[in-house]
Design an enzyme around this catalytic site. Sequence first.
Site, PDB file in Angstrom:
ATOM      1  N   SER A 161     -17.378 -28.676  16.419  1.00 17.60           N
ATOM      2  CA  SER A 161     -17.935 -29.194  17.672  1.00 17.60           C
ATOM      3  C   SER A 161     -18.628 -28.088  18.462  1.00 17.60           C
ATOM      4  O   SER A 161     -18.159 -26.954  18.516  1.00 17.60           O
ATOM      5  CB  SER A 161     -16.798 -29.776  18.523  1.00 17.60           C
ATOM      6  OG  SER A 161     -17.249 -30.021  19.844  1.00 17.60           O
ATOM      7  N   SER A 165     -14.364 -32.298  16.531  1.00 11.31           N
ATOM      8  CA  SER A 165     -13.651 -32.724  17.745  1.00 11.31           C
ATOM      9  C   SER A 165     -13.489 -31.512  18.648  1.00 11.31           C
ATOM     10  O   SER A 165     -13.176 -30.406  18.189  1.00 11.31           O
ATOM     11  CB  SER A 165     -12.327 -33.418  17.431  1.00 11.31           C
ATOM     12  OG  SER A 165     -11.562 -32.659  16.570  1.00 11.31           O
ATOM     13  N   ALA A 166     -13.745 -31.769  19.908  1.00  8.46           N
ATOM     14  CA  ALA A 166     -13.766 -30.704  20.908  1.00  8.46           C
ATOM     15  C   ALA A 166     -12.354 -30.176  21.167  1.00  8.46           C
ATOM     16  O   ALA A 166     -11.371 -30.873  20.933  1.00  8.46           O
ATOM     17  CB  ALA A 166     -14.358 -31.256  22.202  1.00  8.46           C
ATOM     18  N   LYS A 187     -25.651 -38.100  14.169  1.00  8.18           N
ATOM     19  CA  LYS A 187     -24.298 -38.676  14.204  1.00  8.18           C
ATOM     20  C   LYS A 187     -24.232 -39.701  15.332  1.00  8.18           C
ATOM     21  O   LYS A 187     -24.526 -39.364  16.486  1.00  8.18           O
ATOM     22  CB  LYS A 187     -23.276 -37.558  14.451  1.00  8.18           C
ATOM     23  CG  LYS A 187     -21.843 -38.047  14.657  1.00  8.18           C
ATOM     24  CD  LYS A 187     -20.875 -36.878  14.737  1.00  8.18           C
ATOM     25  CE  LYS A 187     -19.432 -37.301  14.921  1.00  8.18           C
ATOM     26  NZ  LYS A 187     -19.099 -37.687  16.287  1.00  8.18           N
ATOM     27  N   GLY A 216     -11.393 -37.706  12.306  1.00 10.95           N
ATOM     28  CA  GLY A 216     -11.324 -37.057  13.606  1.00 10.95           C
ATOM     29  C   GLY A 216      -9.904 -36.801  14.059  1.00 10.95           C
ATOM     30  O   GLY A 216      -9.316 -35.735  13.798  1.00 10.95           O
ATOM     31  N   ARG A 217      -9.296 -37.792  14.699  1.00 14.78           N
ATOM     32  CA  ARG A 217      -7.986 -37.575  15.326  1.00 14.78           C
ATOM     33  C   ARG A 217      -6.890 -37.069  14.385  1.00 14.78           C
ATOM     34  O   ARG A 217      -6.080 -36.234  14.810  1.00 14.78           O
ATOM     35  CB  ARG A 217      -7.522 -38.863  16.020  1.00 14.78           C
ATOM     36  CG  ARG A 217      -8.378 -39.229  17.239  1.00 14.78           C
ATOM     37  CD  ARG A 217      -7.902 -40.538  17.846  1.00 14.78           C
ATOM     38  NE  ARG A 217      -8.743 -40.987  18.939  1.00 14.78           N
ATOM     39  CZ  ARG A 217      -9.872 -41.673  18.785  1.00 14.78           C
ATOM     40  NH1 ARG A 217     -10.312 -41.974  17.566  1.00 14.78           N
ATOM     41  NH2 ARG A 217     -10.559 -42.069  19.842  1.00 14.78           N
ATOM     42  N   LEU A 227     -24.056 -30.529  17.363  1.00 15.69           N
ATOM     43  CA  LEU A 227     -24.812 -30.103  18.535  1.00 15.69           C
ATOM     44  C   LEU A 227     -24.798 -31.155  19.636  1.00 15.69           C
ATOM     45  O   LEU A 227     -25.143 -32.317  19.394  1.00 15.69           O
ATOM     46  CB  LEU A 227     -26.265 -29.844  18.117  1.00 15.69           C
ATOM     47  CG  LEU A 227     -27.153 -29.253  19.197  1.00 15.69           C
ATOM     48  CD1 LEU A 227     -26.802 -27.779  19.447  1.00 15.69           C
ATOM     49  CD2 LEU A 227     -28.625 -29.360  18.800  1.00 15.69           C
ATOM     50  N   TYR A 228     -24.399 -30.714  20.835  1.00 15.40           N
ATOM     51  CA  TYR A 228     -24.729 -31.474  22.039  1.00 15.40           C
ATOM     52  C   TYR A 228     -25.933 -30.787  22.657  1.00 15.40           C
ATOM     53  O   TYR A 228     -25.943 -29.554  22.796  1.00 15.40           O
ATOM     54  CB  TYR A 228     -23.554 -31.484  23.029  1.00 15.40           C
ATOM     55  CG  TYR A 228     -22.533 -32.558  22.716  1.00 15.40           C
ATOM     56  CD1 TYR A 228     -22.912 -33.880  22.591  1.00 15.40           C
ATOM     57  CD2 TYR A 228     -21.185 -32.241  22.549  1.00 15.40           C
ATOM     58  CE1 TYR A 228     -21.986 -34.877  22.293  1.00 15.40           C
ATOM     59  CE2 TYR A 228     -20.256 -33.232  22.251  1.00 15.40           C
ATOM     60  CZ  TYR A 228     -20.672 -34.540  22.128  1.00 15.40           C
ATOM     61  OH  TYR A 228     -19.760 -35.522  21.838  1.00 15.40           O
ATOM     62  N   THR A 275     -25.359 -35.126  17.822  1.00 12.05           N
ATOM     63  CA  THR A 275     -24.657 -36.348  18.252  1.00 12.05           C
ATOM     64  C   THR A 275     -25.549 -37.118  19.213  1.00 12.05           C
ATOM     65  O   THR A 275     -26.023 -36.569  20.211  1.00 12.05           O
ATOM     66  CB  THR A 275     -23.319 -35.967  18.911  1.00 12.05           C
ATOM     67  OG1 THR A 275     -22.539 -35.280  17.922  1.00 12.05           O
ATOM     68  CG2 THR A 275     -22.555 -37.188  19.385  1.00 12.05           C
ATOM     69  N   HIS A 314     -18.167 -42.742  17.552  1.00 10.44           N
ATOM     70  CA  HIS A 314     -17.460 -41.695  18.290  1.00 10.44           C
ATOM     71  C   HIS A 314     -15.960 -42.018  18.388  1.00 10.44           C
ATOM     72  O   HIS A 314     -15.307 -41.756  19.400  1.00 10.44           O
ATOM     73  CB  HIS A 314     -18.076 -41.569  19.688  1.00 10.44           C
ATOM     74  CG  HIS A 314     -18.106 -40.164  20.219  1.00 10.44           C
ATOM     75  ND1 HIS A 314     -19.245 -39.405  20.278  1.00 10.44           N
ATOM     76  CD2 HIS A 314     -17.135 -39.386  20.740  1.00 10.44           C
ATOM     77  CE1 HIS A 314     -18.970 -38.222  20.808  1.00 10.44           C
ATOM     78  NE2 HIS A 314     -17.688 -38.190  21.090  1.00 10.44           N
TER      79      HIS A 314
HETATM   80  C1  LIG Z   1     -10.514 -35.569  20.997  1.00 14.55           C
HETATM   81  C2  LIG Z   1     -11.833 -35.866  20.381  1.00 14.55           C
HETATM   82  C3  LIG Z   1     -12.890 -35.009  20.626  1.00 14.55           C
HETATM   83  C4  LIG Z   1     -14.138 -35.281  20.068  1.00 14.55           C
HETATM   84  N1  LIG Z   1     -15.141 -34.390  20.253  1.00 14.55           N
HETATM   85  C5  LIG Z   1     -16.348 -34.621  19.665  1.00 14.55           C
HETATM   86  C6  LIG Z   1     -17.382 -33.672  19.793  1.00 14.55           C
HETATM   87  O1  LIG Z   1     -17.223 -32.620  20.400  1.00 14.55           O
HETATM   88  N2  LIG Z   1     -18.561 -33.980  19.215  1.00 14.55           N
HETATM   89  C7  LIG Z   1     -18.783 -35.144  18.529  1.00 14.55           C
HETATM   90  O2  LIG Z   1     -19.875 -35.381  18.027  1.00 14.55           O
HETATM   91  N3  LIG Z   1     -17.785 -36.041  18.369  1.00 14.55           N
HETATM   92  C8  LIG Z   1     -16.587 -35.802  18.916  1.00 14.55           C
HETATM   93  N4  LIG Z   1     -15.569 -36.693  18.732  1.00 14.55           N
HETATM   94  C9  LIG Z   1     -15.778 -37.865  17.849  1.00 14.55           C
HETATM   95  C10 LIG Z   1     -15.407 -37.499  16.400  1.00 14.55           C
HETATM   96  O3  LIG Z   1     -16.338 -36.607  15.860  1.00 14.55           O
HETATM   97  C11 LIG Z   1     -15.367 -38.721  15.485  1.00 14.55           C
HETATM   98  O4  LIG Z   1     -16.581 -39.418  15.587  1.00 14.55           O
HETATM   99  C12 LIG Z   1     -14.211 -39.678  15.724  1.00 14.55           C
HETATM  100  O5  LIG Z   1     -13.066 -38.994  16.186  1.00 14.55           O
HETATM  101  C13 LIG Z   1     -13.880 -40.405  14.444  1.00 14.55           C
HETATM  102  O6  LIG Z   1     -12.890 -41.333  14.634  1.00 14.55           O
HETATM  103  P1  LIG Z   1     -11.345 -41.110  14.274  1.00 14.55           P
HETATM  104  O7  LIG Z   1     -10.787 -40.237  15.317  1.00 14.55           O
HETATM  105  O8  LIG Z   1     -10.808 -42.515  14.320  1.00 14.55           O
HETATM  106  O9  LIG Z   1     -11.268 -40.509  12.892  1.00 14.55           O
HETATM  107  C14 LIG Z   1     -14.325 -36.444  19.274  1.00 14.55           C
HETATM  108  C15 LIG Z   1     -13.238 -37.279  19.039  1.00 14.55           C
HETATM  109  C16 LIG Z   1     -12.006 -37.000  19.573  1.00 14.55           C
HETATM  110  C17 LIG Z   1     -10.865 -37.931  19.280  1.00 14.55           C
HETATM  111  C1  LIG Z   2     -16.632 -32.972  25.603  1.00  9.60           C
HETATM  112  C2  LIG Z   2     -16.874 -34.263  24.949  1.00  9.60           C
HETATM  113  C3  LIG Z   2     -18.276 -34.733  25.098  1.00  9.60           C
HETATM  114  C4  LIG Z   2     -16.405 -34.138  23.564  1.00  9.60           C
HETATM  115  C5  LIG Z   2     -16.382 -35.461  22.934  1.00  9.60           C
HETATM  116  O1  LIG Z   2     -17.275 -35.772  22.209  1.00  9.60           O
HETATM  117  C6  LIG Z   2     -15.305 -36.375  23.177  1.00  9.60           C
HETATM  118  O2  LIG Z   2     -14.389 -36.084  23.950  1.00  9.60           O
HETATM  119  O3  LIG Z   2     -15.341 -37.475  22.605  1.00  9.60           O
END
Ligand SMILES: Cc1cc2nc3c(=O)[nH]c(=O)nc-3n(C[C@H](O)[C@H](O)[C@H](O)COP(=O)(O)O)c2cc1C
Ligand SMILES: CC(C)CC(=O)C(=O)O
Length: 406
Positions: A109, A81-82, A265, A343-344, A145-146, A172, A289
């Site tokens: 991330s 998570s970013a 992913k 994630g969260r 990786l993005y 991703t 996501h």
């Molecule tokens: C705040 C936030 C930022 C995220 N940033 C990324 C990221 O940078 N790259 C990515 O592949 N997924 C990102 N995700 C998705 C998570 O990797 C993940 O797929 C998702 O949060 C899983 O669900 P959950 O939050 O219900 O556990 C992000 C999710 C959140 C909530």
């Molecule tokens: C900067 C975003 C692309 C990061 C992400 O994956 C998200 O916020 O869900």
Amino acid sequence: MSLVKPVCVGDFEEIAKTVLPRNAWDYYASGAEAMQTLEENKSAFSRIRLRPRVLVDVSRISLETQVLGQCIQSPIGVSPSAMQRMAHNEGERATARACAAMNTCMILSSWSTTCLEDVAEAGRSVRPDTSGKREVPSPVRWFQLYVYKDRDTTLNLIKRAEKAGYGAIVVTVDTPYLGRRLADIRNRFIIPPHLTLANLEAQGQGEKARMDHTVVDKDKASPATPGQSNTSGLAAYVLEQTDASLTWDVVHWLRSVTSLPIIVKGVMTAEDARLAIHHGVDGIMVSNHGGRQLDGALSTIEALPEVVEAVKGAVDVYLDGGVRRGTDVFKALALGAKAVFIGRPVLWALAYKGEEGVKEMLQLLEDEFKLAMALSGCTEVSQISRRHLILPGDSSVSSQLIPAKL
Ligand SMILES: Cc1cc2nc3c(=O)[nH]c(=O)nc-3n(C[C@H](O)[C@H](O)[C@H](O)COP(=O)(O)O)c2cc1C
Ligand SMILES: CC(C)CC(=O)C(=O)O
């Protein structure tokens, strides 16, 4: 502030809501549009029922499992998570230390607020609690990786991740454009000015590492560009920087530039799972996501069976999205996931108490999962099977599922 000790993952969320600045909370909590998929990810788990077996000696239980052939203490890892430093100043470093201490897998991330080398270093300095074990495993850490439009930027990230000891590239594939997260649009969300996308800053791309140069209103966006009318700063940045033209060829490009295993992913269908195998990936993460991209998409736990069936054991299949309880972990494993990722809850735990908070949350989920195993009559994760579940479509106990002699 004195905080009551959380007793379930939901408690971390309640606490985070009270301590996080509104902008950060909204960014972390949001799903896309009506947030149907965000909710479904969680509620679909509760539509699955468990079939416990009894009078099994469950006085000793092992949660140990393997991902890409490497041992981890439990099948509960951390999704990328970013911008984790919005939750706690130590951000990704704290998460890395917690994951190393718990000997589980962390995916960092691309868009972290700490550079990947510093995260690796933070994780390295922690020794997991291996009481009773001879070998001290090195922590399993993968890089998400993005793919930037500028492939040199992307290539640099990959080479640095290799050098810093990351064990896989998790590309991703569900984010050609950012989903419409309404709270972020209303807040015109961008990365806060005291933080940067540190991986880019570290490779001398300071301007790319901030978002204040991003044009939010894309008056000039092509009419063919989806979803960009009145958008967040983050969405505009994604549009500007990342490559919406990616196809399966990206797997071959990655293969040509790195020898690290490649995990995709964001796969949600049997068709794409078969393509992923055809193109030679090493692992598949079933993910939508966290409901932040295509609203109305199926929940991940409902998508998992068709992906597992299509993959036929060729590579590991992982799942993230909506995992909040030990019984959710159990259900995902019973449907064929090798491990789940969260994630969260990590962001909530960071907001609650940094590294200690993340450890506490991971420990709690592990404990819940261990109890779910014990009460279902399982002592090893390999014993968790489809026979332990009743899915909504199953007629009470289906005869094909349970052979008559049992
Ligand atoms: C705040 C936030 C930022 C995220 N940033 C990324 C990221 O940078 N790259 C990515 O592949 N997924 C990102 N995700 C998705 C998570 O990797 C993940 O797929 C998702 O949060 C899983 O669900 P959950 O939050 O219900 O556990 C992000 C999710 C959140 C909530
Ligand atoms: C900067 C975003 C692309 C990061 C992400 O994956 C998200 O916020 O869900």
